[in-house]
Write an enzyme that holds these catalytic residues in place. Sequence first.
Site, PDB file in Angstrom:
ATOM      1  N   HIS A 166       0.890  -1.166  -0.023  1.00  0.00           N
ATOM      2  CA  HIS A 166      -0.062  -0.118   0.006  1.00  0.00           C
ATOM      3  C   HIS A 166       0.928   1.411  -0.084  1.00  0.00           C
ATOM      4  O   HIS A 166       0.334   2.405  -0.187  1.00  0.00           O
ATOM      5  CB  HIS A 166      -0.740  -0.021   1.147  1.00  0.00           C
ATOM      6  N   ASP A 375       3.353   9.620  -0.385  1.00  0.00           N
ATOM      7  CA  ASP A 375       2.338   8.868   0.125  1.00  0.00           C
ATOM      8  C   ASP A 375       2.137   7.988  -0.938  1.00  0.00           C
ATOM      9  O   ASP A 375       1.959   8.073  -2.205  1.00  0.00           O
ATOM     10  CB  ASP A 375       1.047   9.692   0.095  1.00  0.00           C
TER      11      ASP A 375
HETATM   12  P1  ADP Z   1      -2.997   6.629   5.528  1.00  0.00           P
HETATM   13  O1  ADP Z   1      -3.618   5.116   5.042  1.00  0.00           O
HETATM   14  O2  ADP Z   1      -1.761   6.839   5.555  1.00  0.00           O
HETATM   15  O3  ADP Z   1      -3.746   6.808   6.959  1.00  0.00           O
HETATM   16  P2  ADP Z   1      -4.996   7.675   3.558  1.00  0.00           P
HETATM   17  O4  ADP Z   1      -5.464   8.890   3.307  1.00  0.00           O
HETATM   18  O5  ADP Z   1      -4.789   6.795   2.469  1.00  0.00           O
HETATM   19  O6  ADP Z   1      -3.942   7.582   4.640  1.00  0.00           O
HETATM   20  O7  ADP Z   1      -6.150   6.875   4.418  1.00  0.00           O
HETATM   21  C1  ADP Z   1      -6.602   7.375   5.481  1.00  0.00           C
HETATM   22  C2  ADP Z   1      -8.126   6.771   5.880  1.00  0.00           C
HETATM   23  O8  ADP Z   1      -8.522   7.033   7.245  1.00  0.00           O
HETATM   24  C3  ADP Z   1      -9.005   7.520   4.939  1.00  0.00           C
HETATM   25  O9  ADP Z   1     -10.232   6.493   4.591  1.00  0.00           O
HETATM   26  C4  ADP Z   1      -9.733   8.443   6.028  1.00  0.00           C
HETATM   27  O10 ADP Z   1     -11.125   8.849   5.828  1.00  0.00           O
HETATM   28  C5  ADP Z   1      -9.610   7.788   7.414  1.00  0.00           C
HETATM   29  N1  ADP Z   1      -9.474   8.838   8.444  1.00  0.00           N
HETATM   30  C6  ADP Z   1      -8.483   9.727   8.557  1.00  0.00           C
HETATM   31  N2  ADP Z   1      -8.546  10.561   9.553  1.00  0.00           N
HETATM   32  C7  ADP Z   1      -9.644  10.052  10.172  1.00  0.00           C
HETATM   33  C8  ADP Z   1     -10.243  10.404  11.448  1.00  0.00           C
HETATM   34  N3  ADP Z   1      -9.675  11.580  12.094  1.00  0.00           N
HETATM   35  N4  ADP Z   1     -11.282   9.820  11.772  1.00  0.00           N
HETATM   36  C9  ADP Z   1     -11.616   8.630  11.072  1.00  0.00           C
HETATM   37  N5  ADP Z   1     -10.986   8.402   9.998  1.00  0.00           N
HETATM   38  C10 ADP Z   1     -10.151   9.050   9.529  1.00  0.00           C
HETATM   39  C1  G6P Z   2      -1.103   2.981   6.257  1.00  0.00           C
HETATM   40  C2  G6P Z   2      -0.537   1.526   6.037  1.00  0.00           C
HETATM   41  C3  G6P Z   2      -1.536   0.650   6.614  1.00  0.00           C
HETATM   42  C4  G6P Z   2      -2.003   0.909   8.265  1.00  0.00           C
HETATM   43  C5  G6P Z   2      -2.422   2.287   8.532  1.00  0.00           C
HETATM   44  C6  G6P Z   2      -2.624   2.735   9.607  1.00  0.00           C
HETATM   45  O1  G6P Z   2      -2.293   3.031   5.540  1.00  0.00           O
HETATM   46  O2  G6P Z   2      -0.510   1.348   4.802  1.00  0.00           O
HETATM   47  O3  G6P Z   2      -0.833  -0.791   6.593  1.00  0.00           O
HETATM   48  O4  G6P Z   2      -2.599  -0.131   8.711  1.00  0.00           O
HETATM   49  O5  G6P Z   2      -1.731   3.082   7.582  1.00  0.00           O
HETATM   50  O6  G6P Z   2      -1.613   2.581  10.427  1.00  0.00           O
HETATM   51  P1  G6P Z   2      -1.359   1.711  11.664  1.00  0.00           P
HETATM   52  O7  G6P Z   2       0.197   1.613  11.978  1.00  0.00           O
HETATM   53  O8  G6P Z   2      -2.274   2.278  12.725  1.00  0.00           O
HETATM   54  O9  G6P Z   2      -1.821   0.336  11.391  1.00  0.00           O
END
Ligand code: ADP
Ligand code: G6P
Length: 470
Positions: A166, A375
């Site tokens: 990912h 990202d």
């Molecule tokens: P990452 O996987 O690095 O966290 P992404 O933007 O690809 O970044 O995915 C983040 C996901 O988490 C999104 O689906 C977003 O809606 C969710 N998210 C981000 N912040 C919050 C929050 N404060 N509360 C609930 N969901 C959240």
């Molecule tokens: C990114 C990574 C995921 C991970 C998520 C949240 O999306 O690609 O593998 O699950 O961040 O991070 P965490 O360490 O809380 O699982």
Amino acid sequence: MTGNSSFVVVANRLPVDQVQTPEGTTWRRSPGGLVTALQPVLAQHKGTWIGWTGGTTKVGRPAPDPFEVDGMDLCPVPLSADEMERYYEGFSNSSLWPLYHDAVEPPVYKRRWWEEYRKVNQRFADATAKVAAQGAMVWIQDYQLQLVPAMLREQRPDLRIGFFLHIPFPPVELFMQLPRRAEVLKGLLGADLVGFQRPLGAHNFLQLTRHVLGLRPRGDSVELPDGRTVCAGAFPISIDFAEMERLATSDDVRRRATEIREELGKPATVILGVDRLDYTKGIERRLKIFRELLAEKRLTVPGAVMVQVATPSRERIEQYQSLRVKVEREVGRINGEYGRVGEPAVHYLHQSYNRAELAALYLAADVMMVTPLRDGMNLVAKEYVAARADNGGALVLSEFAGAAAELRQAFLCNPHDLDGVKELLLRAVKIEPGDAARRMRAMRRYLRTHDVQAWAESFLTALDRTGRPA
Ligand code: ADP
Ligand code: G6P
């Protein structure tokens, strides 16, 4: 011995978090792109999800029993406190995570972390070998589990094994830093298909099999000494477009969006950021940009306000703790200089929200800033577009997010060039409604068909085809 699941997802986390309430233990959906992406996919198949529950288990205690949530069979893999520290916080999130994100923070390598990474990967492989039916399809997710494909193949050569990364896969020169780089590559080569967000990731991976292992990649695959072929390709992940659109057009969410704008003091411009509190996301720079625009009076409070949601993440890791201090200091500085009583310049929210509240925030925002330094994809950018069924709003998006390759009508920026981002942000703030609608419509048209269901289907179709004559 084989199990009876014909489809198995293996991920570091189960798609739920354990929360303690006065009434006992309950499960709540966890934040993060991975969970958001795979939940609808699993609901469609009869499958098992193998993953960690998020807590720690005393050494020697038996693994927690499998359980069911929303029709999904969940099979928990326990981690001890030491394993969590060395496998999850250590090798996964202090070595691999920064290295794979262009080393935007220096990766830390500690020799004792590797052994736990190997051991925990073996535990995931063993659990998978137990539940997978003869000939089942197994889909392993992300950088925490790169050794699982080979470990699983060793026990279960009958399985069709897919792996999807990912996060970005780094360029050759950076990957070469990684201690145990050959073992990591060999782990991935246990899969029939290794998927990446971008074609460059697949390219880097195939080049490394030559550079480190002396193999001879050809086209989009590489043949191993035992005659098996491993394919690599790009499968950009997406979101559940229909779900986000439905939420954002519901009366409740639309009402809530209006209410949010009222609560913010009815500003002319709401600028929004929604990120995990992670150093890859460029939150500090974004705040600095806003501060400079206020200092230069090119934006003024209360006409323009910023809302920054910074989801708590990996809070025991030092780099995340120091990021939090820096971000909160910057928020304090901006509000100290430019806020007034009852009128902060930045509304900073270090909290998790449900999907409806997120959708309302997206709908309330005139400009969404997604400005990571690196990202893999960034689902927030795609969610914002999906939420804007009104064709309103503008997206400022970093070229260093995987999403930039698809959302070409966004205001694409280089987050390292602060002056460039400032100009783009101002353009986005002042955009003509007609121009905004044209851009949003084009991005929505694209995402409507390139959603998470299409992503999963394209990966699983390609996986199914591996090993068959073309
Ligand atoms: P990452 O996987 O690095 O966290 P992404 O933007 O690809 O970044 O995915 C983040 C996901 O988490 C999104 O689906 C977003 O809606 C969710 N998210 C981000 N912040 C919050 C929050 N404060 N509360 C609930 N969901 C959240
Ligand atoms: C990114 C990574 C995921 C991970 C998520 C949240 O999306 O690609 O593998 O699950 O961040 O991070 P965490 O360490 O809380 O699982």
